[in-house]
Design a protein around this motif. Structure first.
Motif, PDB file in Angstrom:
ATOM      1  N   THR A 135     -10.398  -3.574  -4.813  1.00  7.73           N
ATOM      2  CA  THR A 135     -10.213  -3.881  -3.386  1.00  7.73           C
ATOM      3  C   THR A 135     -10.055  -2.427  -2.666  1.00  7.73           C
ATOM      4  O   THR A 135     -10.517  -2.305  -1.586  1.00  7.73           O
ATOM      5  N   ILE A 178      -6.719  -3.981   3.892  1.00 12.55           N
ATOM      6  CA  ILE A 178      -7.214  -5.168   3.561  1.00 12.55           C
ATOM      7  C   ILE A 178      -6.169  -5.985   2.641  1.00 12.55           C
ATOM      8  O   ILE A 178      -5.081  -5.507   2.487  1.00 12.55           O
ATOM      9  N   ASP A 179      -6.305  -7.120   2.779  1.00 13.42           N
ATOM     10  CA  ASP A 179      -5.470  -8.284   2.193  1.00 13.42           C
ATOM     11  C   ASP A 179      -5.742  -8.286   0.716  1.00 13.42           C
ATOM     12  O   ASP A 179      -6.527  -7.720   0.169  1.00 13.42           O
ATOM     13  N   GLN A 227      -7.271 -10.603  -0.586  1.00 16.05           N
ATOM     14  CA  GLN A 227      -8.735 -11.405  -0.749  1.00 16.05           C
ATOM     15  C   GLN A 227      -9.674 -10.255  -0.405  1.00 16.05           C
ATOM     16  O   GLN A 227     -10.650 -10.719  -0.244  1.00 16.05           O
ATOM     17  N   SER A 256     -12.318  -1.365   0.508  1.00 13.45           N
ATOM     18  CA  SER A 256     -11.844  -0.680   1.633  1.00 13.45           C
ATOM     19  C   SER A 256     -12.495   0.546   1.933  1.00 13.45           C
ATOM     20  O   SER A 256     -12.990   1.002   3.000  1.00 13.45           O
ATOM     21  N   TYR A 275      -1.071  -5.554   3.456  1.00 12.87           N
ATOM     22  CA  TYR A 275      -2.221  -4.924   3.587  1.00 12.87           C
ATOM     23  C   TYR A 275      -2.096  -3.196   2.942  1.00 12.87           C
ATOM     24  O   TYR A 275      -1.179  -2.765   3.294  1.00 12.87           O
ATOM     25  N   ALA A 310      -7.914  -6.319   7.661  1.00  8.82           N
ATOM     26  CA  ALA A 310      -6.886  -7.104   8.427  1.00  8.82           C
ATOM     27  C   ALA A 310      -6.481  -6.186   9.529  1.00  8.82           C
ATOM     28  O   ALA A 310      -6.114  -6.478  10.875  1.00  8.82           O
ATOM     29  N   GLN A 332      -9.987  -9.050   2.473  1.00  2.95           N
ATOM     30  CA  GLN A 332     -10.435  -9.179   3.789  1.00  2.95           C
ATOM     31  C   GLN A 332      -9.763  -8.216   4.794  1.00  2.95           C
ATOM     32  O   GLN A 332      -8.620  -7.988   4.652  1.00  2.95           O
TER      33      GLN A 332
END
Length: 234
Positions: A97, A130-131, A133, A101, A226, A137, A135
């Motif tokens: 993740t 990001i979260d 998942q 990012s 996040y 934020a 995504q």
């Protein structure tokens, strides 16, 4: 080991067993004898009650840190890590993740340069948070000359009246530094202290906190919602 008829020895071994000073092969043999000796089990139970009652009047003593470290090494345990040190658990998901990012940050570079050339506020640092998942934020930018942080909320989770989001700069070593509590708007501006995002800061994170921010002076008290890499542009 013949204990039958030797009451003093039975008492002494039962006491040592309860205290934990009877070790190794002797302890295992004693446990084997207890299986077939109900009277010996009662003696052990009496010693547990006797010593347990005494323990209630003993002042607790914090063991030396070396004792805990030795136990962790012997049992091959990982030392407890504060919640904000989420990158130290070696999680493959985290590093994946974080890579997403970093890619998202790269897509902002062209926008950043365009805004700077247009005479708008300069952007010296940027992060896409990001979260779980992956995504996006929040987008956080810094203007070091003006000493300002700007936060754009893209898709943050809904909050109750007693909850807030708090932004943190996470250094490679030491406790995280609070960058401020985020308000309820979609475009937010925070003052930027001189040492808030120094060269030691690689990550930004946002935690869920009670109203007013984290009561823990050492860092977040709530979960990390996040996170993202912090990139210096200029």
């Amino acid at each position: 080991m013949n204990l039958r008829g030797n009451e003093p020895l039975r008492e002494r071994l039962a006491a040592e067993y309860v205290l934990g000073t009877l070790k190794g092969r002797a302890r295992r043999r004693f446990e084997g004898l207890m299986h077939g000796d109900a009277a010996l089990r009662r003696t052990v139970g009496e010693w547990r009650e006797r010593l347990g009652a005494m323990a209630e009047f003993v002042t607790p003593v914090q063991p030396d840190a070396r004792v805990r470290q030795a136990i962790e090494r012997r049992l091959d345990l990982q030392p407890a890590v504060p919640a904000w040190q989420f990158w130290r658990n070696g999680s493959l998901a985290f590093w994946r993740t974080l890579a997403v990012s970093a890619s998202a940050v790269a897509t902002l570079l062209l926008v950043t340069v365009t805004r700077h050339e247009a005479g708008r506020p300069a952007v010296s640092d940027v992060a896409t948070l990001i979260d779980e998942q992956a995504q996006a934020a929040l987008v956080v930018t810094a203007d070091r000359e003006a000493r300002l942080l700007r936060v754009r909320v893209l898709a943050a989770a809904p909050l109750t009246p007693n909850q807030v989001l708090q932004l943190w700069a996470v250094p490679r070593r030491g406790a995280p530094r609070s960058l401020g509590v985020l308000g309820r708007g979609r475009e937010l501006t925070l003052p930027l202290a001189g040492n808030a995002i120094g060269a030691d800061v690689a990550l930004l994170a946002v935690s869920l906190e009670p109203a007013g921010g984290s009561p823990n002076p050492q860092g977040p008290s709530g979960p990390i919602l996040y996170k993202g890499g912090w990139v210096r542009l200029m």
